[in-house]
Design a protein around this motif. Structure first.
Motif, PDB file in Angstrom:
ATOM      1  N   UNK A 216       0.758  -1.208   0.038  1.00  0.00           N
ATOM      2  CA  UNK A 216       0.062  -0.095   0.038  1.00  0.00           C
ATOM      3  C   UNK A 216       1.005   1.380  -0.022  1.00  0.00           C
ATOM      4  N   UNK A 217       1.826   1.076   0.641  1.00  0.00           N
ATOM      5  CA  UNK A 217       2.873   2.397   0.689  1.00  0.00           C
ATOM      6  C   UNK A 217       3.396   2.575  -0.739  1.00  0.00           C
TER       7      UNK A 217
ATOM      8  N   UNK B 166      -9.255  -4.186  -5.085  1.00  0.00           N
ATOM      9  CA  UNK B 166      -8.705  -4.836  -3.869  1.00  0.00           C
ATOM     10  C   UNK B 166      -8.881  -4.047  -2.746  1.00  0.00           C
ATOM     11  N   UNK B 167      -8.737  -2.789  -2.877  1.00  0.00           N
ATOM     12  CA  UNK B 167      -8.681  -1.848  -1.640  1.00  0.00           C
ATOM     13  C   UNK B 167     -10.093  -1.811  -1.122  1.00  0.00           C
ATOM     14  N   UNK B 168     -10.971  -1.421  -1.989  1.00  0.00           N
ATOM     15  CA  UNK B 168     -12.371  -1.390  -1.667  1.00  0.00           C
ATOM     16  C   UNK B 168     -12.836  -2.768  -1.017  1.00  0.00           C
ATOM     17  N   UNK B 169     -12.614  -3.709  -1.441  1.00  0.00           N
ATOM     18  CA  UNK B 169     -13.055  -4.922  -0.606  1.00  0.00           C
ATOM     19  C   UNK B 169     -12.375  -5.200   0.589  1.00  0.00           C
TER      20      UNK B 169
ATOM     21  N   UNK C 149      -4.348  -0.990   8.701  1.00  0.00           N
ATOM     22  CA  UNK C 149      -3.313  -0.658   7.646  1.00  0.00           C
ATOM     23  C   UNK C 149      -3.758  -0.043   6.443  1.00  0.00           C
ATOM     24  N   UNK C 150      -4.904  -0.230   5.724  1.00  0.00           N
ATOM     25  CA  UNK C 150      -4.906   0.036   4.503  1.00  0.00           C
ATOM     26  C   UNK C 150      -5.371   1.659   4.672  1.00  0.00           C
ATOM     27  N   UNK C 151      -6.352   1.487   5.713  1.00  0.00           N
ATOM     28  CA  UNK C 151      -6.916   3.101   5.951  1.00  0.00           C
ATOM     29  C   UNK C 151      -5.928   3.968   6.475  1.00  0.00           C
ATOM     30  N   UNK C 152      -4.798   3.803   6.719  1.00  0.00           N
ATOM     31  CA  UNK C 152      -3.734   4.788   7.127  1.00  0.00           C
ATOM     32  C   UNK C 152      -3.108   5.363   5.985  1.00  0.00           C
ATOM     33  N   UNK C 153      -3.357   5.013   4.698  1.00  0.00           N
ATOM     34  CA  UNK C 153      -3.052   5.694   3.572  1.00  0.00           C
ATOM     35  C   UNK C 153      -4.111   6.657   3.095  1.00  0.00           C
ATOM     36  N   UNK C 154      -4.317   7.819   3.328  1.00  0.00           N
ATOM     37  CA  UNK C 154      -5.425   8.680   2.909  1.00  0.00           C
ATOM     38  C   UNK C 154      -5.555   8.830   1.396  1.00  0.00           C
TER      39      UNK C 154
ATOM     40  N   UNK D 271      -8.945   8.228  -0.570  1.00  0.00           N
ATOM     41  CA  UNK D 271      -9.936   9.309  -1.354  1.00  0.00           C
ATOM     42  C   UNK D 271      -9.910   8.787  -2.815  1.00  0.00           C
ATOM     43  N   UNK D 272      -8.694   7.819  -3.123  1.00  0.00           N
ATOM     44  CA  UNK D 272      -8.897   7.363  -4.810  1.00  0.00           C
ATOM     45  C   UNK D 272     -10.048   6.594  -4.597  1.00  0.00           C
ATOM     46  N   UNK D 273     -10.183   5.326  -3.755  1.00  0.00           N
ATOM     47  CA  UNK D 273     -11.560   4.640  -3.736  1.00  0.00           C
ATOM     48  C   UNK D 273     -12.840   5.346  -3.661  1.00  0.00           C
ATOM     49  N   UNK D 274     -12.925   6.005  -2.892  1.00  0.00           N
ATOM     50  CA  UNK D 274     -14.086   7.020  -2.986  1.00  0.00           C
ATOM     51  C   UNK D 274     -14.604   7.675  -4.200  1.00  0.00           C
TER      52      UNK D 274
END
Lengths: 326, 260
Positions: B192-193, B219-222, B236-241, B245-248
């Motif tokens: 993710x980083x 992958x990230x949305x799931x 862990x995934x949520x720590x990358x803002x 915002x990309x997923x949203x």
């Protein structure tokens, strides 16, 4: 196996302060310990994850990479693992002619008696049980599977070639761990004389990758034990290291050494553009022993510890290269 | 498939336009939840890609979708009289029909895109498989139960164990057999980083949305919307803002507009 050893060898060759680095990758313990192995200073031996070992010793080839380039390294390493490694394993171990004529013969010739009779077979079995090719649904020798394998590998090579473009290394002028990894995988394909060399032909047709491999080979794996230029590539993590006293005097030596080395190599001729990049390592309070590296004007002096040359003795994974005098 | 057969198939694919009745098959989702995290992620990635291309597709849920698929992987699409599975071949198939997202990229960018797609497949997908099949807590509480939902006892247990052994073998083959769950979480963070650094502040990974965006979104949305035994992966995934915002952004662009 050879690919990993070669990659580790490049990284190791880049650390010019390490004296007497030998790479005994074979031996009775080879099939039980994870390869590659290296012995540094005759009392410390590293097995398995070498880049991590060097990282913990505060050597980092990726120090100068930006965040994006670091991410790209990771991505390209994944790409090679996924597409190129199965093809490499197939080419060297599973393809019958190659295995019998090259791989098994080479291991058998270099292993001590009586290991040479059964160790290559054991390595093959280990590889097959853990190999990604073993998990493919089709039987390994079926034609469509082979075609897919070669297609993936050639696509991977094309992508690497496109990414490299006309640069010397993947990220500008100085090598990084991605360069070591790519070299480690490409060099065996390029240099080993294989009876069945489809991948080799394709790689030779990609000029920039072939030049990339030759560059690195000339820079870091010199013939006859002569270092091209005794330079340090890496920078110690500088946060806690002060520049050495007596910098002015040290600065003279590297330049002298650089001149001497340049003369040795036949002047600014063929290898002028192959001079390793101007990186230096800051070392606190070391005596200026031996030849230093090519220092940037105004940079720190680069003293060498102990011997002034890097010796890589008997690098097994690269023996096939020396027989092919190109 | 031999080269000649492949050329023939792609010629046939190119001959017909994309039909209206294309269907995408995946395991059961909804009341009888059979679908697992990794399958759901791959399926969402394909759906996103097809929406980005503007190609209509119907999503059909079948309990035996995995067995119907030509390569054994979810999802697969049934278009005309051809069946194609997995994102890579589907992208090639739609390219043969004349729909492509990555034509505007130059060679270097295309190489990077392919490399990043391999990174996601190599790390995120393998991590998802590991967590759902090799982590004892998750396996016993969630996966085994869900995987065998449409079947009766003892078939549900047998199939679940069979799948678990298969996945464990695969993990050993790629060298993940000896890893602990914490190491896997570390790998996910690293991946993710890398994605976050590559994305930076741009809206998409390249100037236009490509299959890489679809894959990463899938992958990230799931991961963000699936409940597991613990919230470690989620955090862990949520720590990358910027990834959030990309997923949203992709969800709003391609999914909400269709529903409203």
């Amino acid at each position: 196996l050879g690919a990993q050893t070669a990659a580790a060898g490049v990284l190791a060759a880049a650390f010019t302060s390490s004296p007497e680095l030998t790479l005994p990758a074979l031996g009775a313990s080879a099939h039980t310990c994870p390869l590659p192995q290296a012995r540094v200073r005759s009392d410390v031996s590293i097995t398995g994850n070498m880049p991590q070992f060097f990282f913990f010793q505060k050597f980092n080839a990726d120090y100068d990479l930006s965040a994006k380039e670091g991410a790209d390294s990771l991505a390209f390493i994944s790409l090679m693992d996924e597409k190129l490694k199965p093809a490499l394993i197939y080419t060297f171990w599973i393809e019958p002619k190659n295995y019998v004529d090259v791989t098994r013969r080479w291991f058998a010739e270099h292993l001590p008696f009586p290991l040479n009779f059964f160790l290559p077979g054991r390595m093959l079995a280990d590889l097959l049980s853990g190999s990604p090719t073993g998990t493919k649904p089709a039987s390994p020798l079926c034609l469509s599977f082979l075609l897919q394998l070669y297609r993936d590998a050639t696509e991977c090579l094309n992508l690497l070639s496109q990414r490299l473009g006309s640069q010397k290394f993947f990220f500008g002028d100085s090598p990084s761990s991605l360069d070591a990894y790519v070299f480690g995988h490409l060099a065996p394909i390029l240099r080993c004389k294989l009876p069945n060399g489809k991948l080799q032909q394709h790689l030779k047709s990609l000029d920039n990758l072939a030049n990339f491999c030759s560059n690195i080979l000339l820079l870091y794996f010199p013939r006859d034990g002569r270092a091209l230029l005794p330079v340090c590539l890496l920078r110690r993590l500088q946060s806690d290291v002060a520049p050495p006293a007596g910098r002015w005097r040290l600065r003279q030596r590297p330049q002298q050494a650089a001149k001497a080395a340049a003369l040795r190599c036949g002047g600014p001729g063929r290898h002028a553009e192959l001079r390793p990049p101007h990186r230096h390592r800051v070392h606190p309070a070391r005596p200026a022993g031996g030849a230093g590296g090519a220092a940037r004007p105004g940079g720190h002096g680069v003293p060498r510890r102990g011997r002034g040359r890097l010796r890589t003795q008997a690098v097994p994974g690269l023996e096939p290269f020396r027989t092919d005098r190109v | 498939m031999s080269l000649a057969a492949e050329a023939f198939v792609s010629q046939m694919a190119a001959a017909e336009p994309w039909p209206e009745n294309a269907t995408l098959y995946q395991p059961l989702k909804g009341e009888e939840d059979q679908i697992l995290l990794s399958d759901s992620a791959s399926s969402l990635a394909v759906q996103t890609y097809l929406r980005m291309c503007g190609l209509p597709v119907q999503v059909v849920c079948r309990p035996n979708a995995e067995y119907m698929s030509p390569s054994g992987k979810i999802p697969f699409i049934h278009v005309g009289n051809q069946v194609v599975s997995e994102l890579g071949p589907i992208v090639q198939f739609s390219k043969a029909k004349g729909h492509s997202l990555s034509d505007g990229l130059d060679d270097v960018q295309r190489a990077e895109m392919k490399a990043y797609m391999e990174l996601v497949n190599n790390m995120l997908l393998t991590a998802e498989l590991f967590i759902q099949w090799c982590d004892e807590a998750t396996v016993s509480q969630i996966t085994r139960h869900r995987y065998g939902t449409p079947y009766s006892w003892p078939l549900n247990l047998i199939l679940a164990y069979q799948k678990q052994w298969e996945v464990r073998r695969k993990m050993n083959a790629v060298g993940w057999g000896g890893k602990t769950v914490d190491q896997v979480y570390e790998d996910v963070s690293q991946c993710c980083q890398a994605l976050s650094q590559r994305l930076g502040t741009q809206p998409y990974f390249f100037k236009i949305p490509t299959e890489l965006d679809a894959l990463v979104f899938g992958h990230l949305f799931t991961i963000l919307t699936t409940q597991l035994t613990n919230t470690e992966l989620l955090e862990r995934v949520r720590s990358y803002s910027n990834l959030l915002s990309f997923c949203r952004r992709i969800e709003q662009t391609y999914f909400e507009s269709k529903d409203s």
